[in-house]
Design a protein around this motif. Structure first.
Motif, PDB file in Angstrom:
ATOM      1  N   ALA A 242       0.829  -1.201   0.000  1.00  0.00           N
ATOM      2  CA  ALA A 242       0.000   0.000   0.000  1.00  0.00           C
ATOM      3  C   ALA A 242       0.869   1.260   0.000  1.00  0.00           C
ATOM      4  N   PRO A 243       0.291   2.417  -0.336  1.00  0.00           N
ATOM      5  CA  PRO A 243       1.092   3.636  -0.483  1.00  0.00           C
ATOM      6  C   PRO A 243       1.700   4.183   0.797  1.00  0.00           C
ATOM      7  N   ALA A 244       1.187   3.793   1.972  1.00  0.00           N
ATOM      8  CA  ALA A 244       1.700   4.395   3.200  1.00  0.00           C
ATOM      9  C   ALA A 244       2.127   3.378   4.256  1.00  0.00           C
ATOM     10  N   PHE A 245       2.071   2.076   3.960  1.00  0.00           N
ATOM     11  CA  PHE A 245       2.308   0.987   4.914  1.00  0.00           C
ATOM     12  C   PHE A 245       1.239   0.981   5.997  1.00  0.00           C
ATOM     13  N   GLU A 246       0.985   2.136   6.605  1.00  0.00           N
ATOM     14  CA  GLU A 246      -0.022   2.222   7.656  1.00  0.00           C
ATOM     15  C   GLU A 246      -1.315   2.816   7.111  1.00  0.00           C
ATOM     16  N   CYS A 247      -2.379   2.627   7.856  1.00  0.00           N
ATOM     17  CA  CYS A 247      -3.670   3.207   7.497  1.00  0.00           C
ATOM     18  C   CYS A 247      -3.568   4.728   7.480  1.00  0.00           C
ATOM     19  N   SER A 248      -4.164   5.351   6.476  1.00  0.00           N
ATOM     20  CA  SER A 248      -4.117   6.807   6.360  1.00  0.00           C
ATOM     21  C   SER A 248      -5.492   7.334   5.950  1.00  0.00           C
ATOM     22  N   PRO A 249      -5.977   8.396   6.671  1.00  0.00           N
ATOM     23  CA  PRO A 249      -5.424   9.022   7.870  1.00  0.00           C
ATOM     24  C   PRO A 249      -5.357   8.022   9.031  1.00  0.00           C
ATOM     25  N   ALA A 250      -4.485   8.326   9.974  1.00  0.00           N
ATOM     26  CA  ALA A 250      -4.254   7.416  11.093  1.00  0.00           C
ATOM     27  C   ALA A 250      -5.517   7.221  11.922  1.00  0.00           C
ATOM     28  N   LEU A 251      -5.732   5.985  12.363  1.00  0.00           N
ATOM     29  CA  LEU A 251      -6.860   5.707  13.246  1.00  0.00           C
ATOM     30  C   LEU A 251      -6.690   6.435  14.571  1.00  0.00           C
ATOM     31  N   ASP A 252      -5.447   6.488  15.050  1.00  0.00           N
ATOM     32  CA  ASP A 252      -5.119   7.195  16.285  1.00  0.00           C
ATOM     33  C   ASP A 252      -3.840   7.984  16.032  1.00  0.00           C
ATOM     34  N   PRO A 253      -3.941   9.294  15.779  1.00  0.00           N
ATOM     35  CA  PRO A 253      -2.771  10.096  15.417  1.00  0.00           C
ATOM     36  C   PRO A 253      -1.636  10.039  16.437  1.00  0.00           C
ATOM     37  N   GLU A 254      -1.951   9.748  17.694  1.00  0.00           N
ATOM     38  CA  GLU A 254      -0.893   9.670  18.713  1.00  0.00           C
ATOM     39  C   GLU A 254       0.100   8.558  18.395  1.00  0.00           C
ATOM     40  N   TRP A 255      -0.370   7.549  17.654  1.00  0.00           N
ATOM     41  CA  TRP A 255       0.484   6.399  17.350  1.00  0.00           C
ATOM     42  C   TRP A 255       0.765   6.301  15.854  1.00  0.00           C
ATOM     43  N   HIS A 256       0.792   7.456  15.201  1.00  0.00           N
ATOM     44  CA  HIS A 256       1.174   7.541  13.789  1.00  0.00           C
ATOM     45  C   HIS A 256       2.521   6.842  13.603  1.00  0.00           C
ATOM     46  N   LEU A 257       2.578   5.853  12.724  1.00  0.00           N
ATOM     47  CA  LEU A 257       3.760   4.997  12.621  1.00  0.00           C
ATOM     48  C   LEU A 257       4.945   5.665  11.946  1.00  0.00           C
ATOM     49  N   HIS A 258       4.725   6.508  10.959  1.00  0.00           N
ATOM     50  CA  HIS A 258       5.842   7.083  10.200  1.00  0.00           C
ATOM     51  C   HIS A 258       6.846   7.821  11.091  1.00  0.00           C
ATOM     52  N   PRO A 259       6.420   8.761  11.929  1.00  0.00           N
ATOM     53  CA  PRO A 259       7.414   9.442  12.757  1.00  0.00           C
ATOM     54  C   PRO A 259       8.097   8.525  13.760  1.00  0.00           C
ATOM     55  N   ILE A 260       7.360   7.567  14.305  1.00  0.00           N
ATOM     56  CA  ILE A 260       7.961   6.692  15.307  1.00  0.00           C
ATOM     57  C   ILE A 260       8.956   5.736  14.661  1.00  0.00           C
ATOM     58  N   LEU A 261       8.552   5.076  13.559  1.00  0.00           N
ATOM     59  CA  LEU A 261       9.439   4.110  12.915  1.00  0.00           C
ATOM     60  C   LEU A 261      10.645   4.791  12.269  1.00  0.00           C
ATOM     61  N   LEU A 262      10.399   5.811  11.445  1.00  0.00           N
ATOM     62  CA  LEU A 262      11.488   6.447  10.703  1.00  0.00           C
ATOM     63  C   LEU A 262      12.312   7.383  11.579  1.00  0.00           C
ATOM     64  N   ALA A 263      11.629   8.337  12.217  1.00  0.00           N
ATOM     65  CA  ALA A 263      12.346   9.362  12.976  1.00  0.00           C
ATOM     66  C   ALA A 263      12.703   8.920  14.385  1.00  0.00           C
ATOM     67  N   GLY A 264      11.925   7.990  14.924  1.00  0.00           N
ATOM     68  CA  GLY A 264      12.172   7.562  16.301  1.00  0.00           C
ATOM     69  C   GLY A 264      13.123   6.399  16.433  1.00  0.00           C
ATOM     70  N   TRP A 265      12.937   5.368  15.588  1.00  0.00           N
ATOM     71  CA  TRP A 265      13.695   4.137  15.742  1.00  0.00           C
ATOM     72  C   TRP A 265      14.713   3.880  14.642  1.00  0.00           C
ATOM     73  N   GLY A 266      14.608   4.597  13.530  1.00  0.00           N
ATOM     74  CA  GLY A 266      15.485   4.277  12.403  1.00  0.00           C
ATOM     75  C   GLY A 266      15.127   2.946  11.762  1.00  0.00           C
ATOM     76  N   THR A 267      13.829   2.723  11.576  1.00  0.00           N
ATOM     77  CA  THR A 267      13.341   1.505  10.920  1.00  0.00           C
ATOM     78  C   THR A 267      12.824   1.855   9.536  1.00  0.00           C
ATOM     79  N   PRO A 268      13.459   1.393   8.458  1.00  0.00           N
ATOM     80  CA  PRO A 268      13.001   1.719   7.107  1.00  0.00           C
ATOM     81  C   PRO A 268      11.568   1.244   6.852  1.00  0.00           C
ATOM     82  N   ILE A 269      10.834   2.042   6.084  1.00  0.00           N
ATOM     83  CA  ILE A 269       9.479   1.686   5.684  1.00  0.00           C
ATOM     84  C   ILE A 269       9.446   1.502   4.176  1.00  0.00           C
ATOM     85  N   GLY A 270       8.977   0.338   3.737  1.00  0.00           N
ATOM     86  CA  GLY A 270       8.794   0.067   2.318  1.00  0.00           C
ATOM     87  C   GLY A 270       7.330   0.215   1.950  1.00  0.00           C
ATOM     88  N   GLU A 271       7.072   0.813   0.796  1.00  0.00           N
ATOM     89  CA  GLU A 271       5.703   1.039   0.351  1.00  0.00           C
ATOM     90  C   GLU A 271       5.538   0.640  -1.110  1.00  0.00           C
TER      91      GLU A 271
END
Length: 325
Positions: free
Chosen positions: A254-283
């Motif tokens: 899918a285009p965003a890996f995660e559901c968009s818009p986020a079901l719960d913005p507090e747990w938006h995956l992009h900032p946590i995975l990419l900016a927080g943990w350094g985990t690459p996201i493939g789409e």
């Protein structure tokens, strides 16, 4: 066994003043290259072990969509273009292509998506680092991954097939959050075990649905604001599960890996995975043939290699990915 001592999720962020749920400095603390983030898990020993355990038949499956598959482009991006050049008077041809590196199958780098409130990328990098006087600075770019590439064990969670089997109706071209409970059910039914350093792949059915959609529907998707995509649903439980699994990377069709818009913005995956943990996201990975192969062979883990583009400061790249069985 994890490559490093894993802090508990409750200990995040690791440093006072860092963004919520971030793990900045984790890899350097243990002597690893922080430019690789979670890709540090993909050691030579792990690659060798995975090849020995996963490559049995020699069967290969490409995971890359055509560069011009998404047309018109989504999210206001520049579309793919191609020019074939005749080199007269010699009978020779060249070609020149231009494309947004996120217009088709892609890896997102750690300089793609920041913590929005703090305006900081992985390990505190700012837009000024990337666009200002230090424009040549390639920090957080895919160029850091390219010399060693990406190679390791991957697992496929085939939600699209699971939903069809169980009468779950959803729009693969619309907003639909895939719950963690379904991910765990699929893993149990398919006898999938997760290991630290795995590459997690999720088939939502987006690619198949997009391929079958008429031009009018594709234009509607390109024009829709805000964009709506299916993907992994956001929740605290989902984030905790991802942290505890310590995947080297995650990817979906899918285009965003995660559901968009986020079901719960507090747990938006992009900032946590990419900016927080350094985990690459493939789409937008092409997981259609992969799904068929997994069903035929009765196995959902395999060896994956990926050779992203090699240039300084790359924000994203086609994966050039292959699954080996």
């Amino acid at each position: 066994m994890s490559l490093i001592p894993l802090p508990s999720f409750a200990d995040l962020p690791l440093r006072i003043g860092d963004p919520p749920n971030s793990a900045w400095g984790l890899w350097t603390e243990h002597g690893f290259d922080d430019q690789l983030g979670a890709l540090n898990y993909l050691t030579d020993d792990l690659a060798k072990k995975t090849i020995q355990e996963e490559v049995k038949t020699g069967k290969r499956v490409g995971l890359n969509l055509a560069l011009d598959f998404i047309n018109p482009p989504l999210l206001g991006r520049v579309g793919f273009s191609k020019q074939i050049i005749r080199k007269d008077p010699r009978v020779i041809n060249d070609d020149v292509i231009t494309f947004n590196t996120q217009g088709s199958s892609q890896w997102d780098s750690f300089r793609h998506f920041a913590y929005q409130k703090q305006a900081k990328f992985y390990n505190g990098v700012t837009q000024e680092h990337i666009h200002g006087d230090e424009a040549a600075n390639s920090v957080n770019g895919i160029g850091a991954w390219a010399p060693r590439c990406i190679a390791g064990r991957a697992v496929l969670i085939d939600y699209a097939s699971f939903a069809q089997k169980n009468g779950i109706e959803y729009d693969a071209l619309g907003r639909h959050g895939i719950p963690l409970t379904d991910i765990l059910t699929i893993a149990k039914e398919s006898n999938i075990s997760f290991h630290p350093g795995d590459i997690f792949m999720l088939r939502t059915g987006f690619v198949a649905a997009y391929k079958a959609a008429p031009k009018e529907k594709k234009q509607e998707l390109a024009d829709k604001k805000p964009p709506q995509f299916c993907g992994l649903g956001q929740s605290k439980e989902t984030i905790m599960w991802l942290w505890e699994r310590q995947f080297a990377a995650v990817a979906a069709d899918a285009p965003a890996f995660e559901c968009s818009p986020a079901l719960d913005p507090e747990w938006h995956l992009h900032p946590i995975l990419l900016a927080g943990w350094g985990t690459p996201i493939g789409e937008l990975f092409d997981l259609e043939e992969l799904s068929k192969t997994c069903k035929e062979l009765g196995r959902w883990s395999f060896f994956v290699s990926s050779a992203p583009l090699n240039y300084a400061g790359a924000v994203a790249s086609p994966p050039n990915a292959i699954a080996f069985f």
